[in-house]
Design an enzyme around this catalytic site. Structure first.
Site, mmCIF file in Angstrom:
data_model
loop_
_atom_site.group_PDB
_atom_site.id
_atom_site.type_symbol
_atom_site.label_atom_id
_atom_site.label_comp_id
_atom_site.label_asym_id
_atom_site.label_seq_id
_atom_site.Cartn_x
_atom_site.Cartn_y
_atom_site.Cartn_z
ATOM 1 N N SER A 1 0.878 -1.208 0.003
ATOM 2 C CA SER A 1 0.031 0.002 -0.124
ATOM 3 C C SER A 1 1.030 1.207 -0.019
ATOM 4 O O SER A 1 1.897 1.279 0.614
ATOM 5 C CB SER A 1 -1.069 -0.030 1.360
ATOM 6 O OG SER A 1 -1.734 -0.958 1.258
ATOM 7 N N CYS A 2 0.637 2.190 -0.659
ATOM 8 C CA CYS A 2 1.356 3.612 -0.647
ATOM 9 C C CYS A 2 0.356 4.705 -0.566
ATOM 10 O O CYS A 2 -0.369 4.804 -1.548
ATOM 11 C CB CYS A 2 2.109 3.616 -2.103
ATOM 12 S SG CYS A 2 3.339 5.049 -2.057
ATOM 13 N N VAL A 3 0.372 5.332 0.196
ATOM 14 C CA VAL A 3 -0.334 6.698 0.244
ATOM 15 C C VAL A 3 0.240 7.924 0.778
ATOM 16 O O VAL A 3 1.437 7.733 1.150
ATOM 17 C CB VAL A 3 -1.641 6.261 1.538
ATOM 18 C CG1 VAL A 3 -2.406 5.147 1.123
ATOM 19 C CG2 VAL A 3 -0.800 6.140 2.889
#
Length: 125
Positions: free
Chosen positions: A102-104
């Protein structure tokens, strides 16, 4: 549960551990780009900061008996999603096993960092 600590990565800056082992997995806390030798963030761009974060993660995983190659999941936090392409280029050099990710984008990270990464990895075995 086993607590992991190493002097080769930055000490925790709060009431938490660098990593914990439970079962056959190691869970790292998020690492920011602090150079463990100086205790400071030295790199000023996303490339240098990502390199330092990954070096820190390598040391924490090594202390736990694992490696980046055993990563099964990462969570990545970027101060600015405009840095995604440069971040991804460095990330891809190290996480060659293509773990889930996940990359936010976040509004702020500790100590003004541009990037933070946490990892869940299998133990070597």
């Amino acid at each position: 549960m086993k607590i992991i600590e190493t002097q080769n990565a930055p000490a925790a800056i709060g009431p938490y551990s660098q990593a914990v082992i439970t079962g056959n997995l190691v869970y790292t806390s998020g690492q920011i780009p602090i150079n463990p030798s100086s205790g400071k963030i030295e790199a000023t761009d996303i490339i240098g900061q990502t390199e330092q974060v990954i070096k820190n993660l390598q040391e924490v995983l090594k202390a736990a008996g694992s490696t980046l190659n055993n990563a099964v999941k990462t969570t990545c936090f970027l101060k600015n999603m405009d840095d995604f392409a440069a971040f991804n280029e460095i990330y891809a050099k190290y996480f060659t096993g293509n773990p889930a990710r996940s990359c936010v984008e976040v509004s702020a990270l500790p100590k003004g960092a541009l990037v933070e990464i946490e990892v869940i990895a299998d133990l070597l075995g």
